[in-house]
Design a protein around this motif. Structure first.
Motif, PDB file in Angstrom:
ATOM      1  N   ALA A 153      16.136 -16.344  15.598  1.00 37.47           N
ATOM      2  CA  ALA A 153      16.967 -16.085  16.780  1.00 37.47           C
ATOM      3  C   ALA A 153      16.919 -17.258  17.751  1.00 37.47           C
ATOM      4  N   GLN A 154      15.761 -17.896  17.863  1.00 38.72           N
ATOM      5  CA  GLN A 154      15.662 -19.066  18.737  1.00 38.72           C
ATOM      6  C   GLN A 154      16.418 -20.252  18.161  1.00 38.72           C
ATOM      7  N   ASP A 156      18.774 -20.369  15.549  1.00 37.87           N
ATOM      8  CA  ASP A 156      20.161 -20.210  15.109  1.00 37.87           C
ATOM      9  C   ASP A 156      21.056 -19.566  16.165  1.00 37.87           C
ATOM     10  N   ILE A 157      20.513 -18.583  16.895  1.00 38.44           N
ATOM     11  CA  ILE A 157      21.325 -17.864  17.884  1.00 38.44           C
ATOM     12  C   ILE A 157      21.179 -18.485  19.270  1.00 38.44           C
ATOM     13  N   GLY A 158      20.076 -19.197  19.496  1.00 40.78           N
ATOM     14  CA  GLY A 158      19.870 -19.855  20.778  1.00 40.78           C
ATOM     15  C   GLY A 158      19.215 -19.002  21.838  1.00 40.78           C
ATOM     16  N   LEU A 159      18.493 -17.959  21.442  1.00 35.88           N
ATOM     17  CA  LEU A 159      17.792 -17.120  22.413  1.00 35.88           C
ATOM     18  C   LEU A 159      16.510 -17.800  22.871  1.00 35.88           C
ATOM     19  N   SER A 213      13.963 -13.557  22.110  1.00 37.17           N
ATOM     20  CA  SER A 213      13.816 -13.392  20.661  1.00 37.17           C
ATOM     21  C   SER A 213      12.646 -12.478  20.324  1.00 37.17           C
ATOM     22  N   THR A 251      24.033 -11.916  10.467  1.00 40.88           N
ATOM     23  CA  THR A 251      25.270 -12.681  10.636  1.00 40.88           C
ATOM     24  C   THR A 251      25.701 -12.759  12.100  1.00 40.88           C
ATOM     25  N   HIS A 252      25.142 -11.883  12.956  1.00 39.72           N
ATOM     26  CA  HIS A 252      25.443 -11.774  14.390  1.00 39.72           C
ATOM     27  C   HIS A 252      26.902 -12.082  14.725  1.00 39.72           C
ATOM     28  N   PRO A 298      30.103 -12.565  16.610  1.00 45.19           N
ATOM     29  CA  PRO A 298      30.203 -12.815  18.059  1.00 45.19           C
ATOM     30  C   PRO A 298      30.997 -11.760  18.825  1.00 45.19           C
ATOM     31  N   GLY A 323      25.596  -7.626  21.302  1.00 45.40           N
ATOM     32  CA  GLY A 323      24.541  -8.622  21.399  1.00 45.40           C
ATOM     33  C   GLY A 323      23.411  -8.365  20.426  1.00 45.40           C
ATOM     34  N   PRO A 324      22.597  -9.397  20.123  1.00 47.31           N
ATOM     35  CA  PRO A 324      21.471  -9.245  19.182  1.00 47.31           C
ATOM     36  C   PRO A 324      20.489  -8.150  19.589  1.00 47.31           C
TER      37      PRO A 324
END
Length: 393
Positions: free
Chosen positions: A231-232, A234-237, A242, A289-290, A292, A296-297
């Motif tokens: 999550a950190q 790839d998703i940028g949390l 995360s 796959t989150h 968009p 939200g995650p």
């Protein structure tokens, strides 16, 4: 009153084991930094707890039919208290940490199997499935509490191992309660299983369900271990966001299992197993796959937990329905299959991630969860076919 106290002690046994497992993904980064090792090596070290749990599950298969439950409870939780104290106060060392976690896993693995056996013996067929799912509610609540507490403690600058202080309190409570509780010991005084209930006489459906339990815990653990790091990256949390995904999953699991306690009595364990396996797989794919334009995650993680619907205990309850009299070794054996999946996931997934990247760790979990769905559906079809044959006769 004794049954209520036994139930609470059993719930705490589940809380203790889950409280050790749930924060692993959150603790990987800070513990690796503190000890100066790679994330993969730290995952394998923390995974010694799962390996110990596996050995404890193996020991439980042999011990539970033959050892008095009261004496066993006092022994394993006294040892667990000692291991936790050493883990909290000994100087940090990779090998010492791994060894203590293995001992702790061994003790809590036996305790978990024993708690499930106690619940299965003090409740009738009507309420057994609901109460077994309720123990999983305690497991999930512990996951949420300890994951959230770990994130909070780390944000306050506390040492990474400080979360184990909470587990020490729970383990000590079980140890003290065991002194005055009356346990449902084996009726024949020797702990032997009833005739005709040996491993070789178990139908194929039970073995399918055991395989499903292995795949479920392997997939769940692999996904959760690497979800915060993924999550950190790839998703940028952020690290806190995360880490909270793990807590949200366990909170969702708790909500889903509370719902299942009521629903399973009406729909039955077989149907709930299929629903849980399907929901677990589909929402895990969405979380990976989150999309968009969906949610939200954090919300997806919560929904993922809810959609499990007490899967592990529904599968175990489904297996108990095969027998008129539950063999003493049945539930420990099924929990052994689940523990094997949990024990294998840190080792296998860390190798996969080191070779193929963070996303591969989550994909490994997804493949395993897909196998759960196939095995549960196959078992449900097999059980339905047998019931139809009996009806025709």
């Amino acid at each position: 009153m004794n049954r209520v106290a036994l139930t609470l002690a059993s719930f705490l046994a589940y809380f203790a084991l889950s409280g050790m497992l749930a924060p692993i993904g959150i603790l990987v980064a800070p513990s690796a930094v503190a000890l100066g090792v790679s994330a993969g090596e730290m995952v394998r070290t923390l995974g010694f707890f799962s390996s110990g749990t596996l050995l404890g599950s193996i020991a439980a298969v042999l011990l539970l039919p033959n050892v008095k439950l009261k004496a066993l409870t006092l022994s394993v939780y006294a040892a667990a208290c000692c291991a936790l104290l050493l883990l909290l106060f000994l100087p940090a060392n990779l090998h010492v940490i791994g060894s203590l976690l293995a001992v702790l896993g061994f003790c809590l693995g036996i305790g978990l199997a024993q708690a499930a056996l106690v619940i299965s013996r003090i409740y009738s067929d009507t309420y057994r499935a609901s109460m077994l799912v309720a123990t999983d509610g305690s497991f999930s609540l512990a996951g949420f509490v300890t994951a959230s507490a770990a994130v909070f403690l780390l944000s306050q600058g506390a040492p990474w191992e400080s979360i184990y202080g909470l587990i020490l309190v729970v383990v000590t409570a079980i140890f003290l309660a065991a002194f005055w509780l009356d346990f449902p010991e084996n009726s024949d005084g020797k702990g032997t299983a009833p005739a005709g209930l040996s491993f070789r006489s178990w139908p194929k459906t039970v073995w399918f369900l055991a395989a499903a339990l292995f795949c479920y815990t392997f997939g769940q653990s692999s996904f959760l271990i690497w979800l915060p790091s993924f999550a950190q990256a790839d998703i940028g949390l952020s690290a806190a966001e995360s880490g909270n995904l793990v807590g949200q999953y366990w909170l969702g699991m708790f909500i889903g299992q509370i719902l299942t306690v009521v629903i399973v009595a009406k729909l039955g364990a077989v149907l709930m197993s299929v629903v849980g396996a399907l929901g677990c797989f589909i929402v895990a794919v969405l979380l990976f796959t989150h999309p968009p334009n969906l949610v939200g995650p954090s919300t997806l993680a919560l929904i993922w937990g809810i959609c499990n619907f007490g899967l592990l205990k529904c599968v175990i309850s489904q297996a108990t329905l095969v027998f008129k009299e539950i063999p003493a070794g049945l539930i420990p054996s099924l929990l052994l299959a689940a523990s094997l999946g949990t024990a294998c996931s840190p080792l296998v997934s860390s190798w996969v991630v080191e070779a193929l990247g963070l996303g591969a760790g989550l994909i490994t979990g997804l493949i395993s969860l897909a196998l759960v769905l196939l095995l549960v559906v196959a078992s449900a079809i097999g059980s339905s076919a047998k019931n139809n044959v009996r009806t025709q006769k």
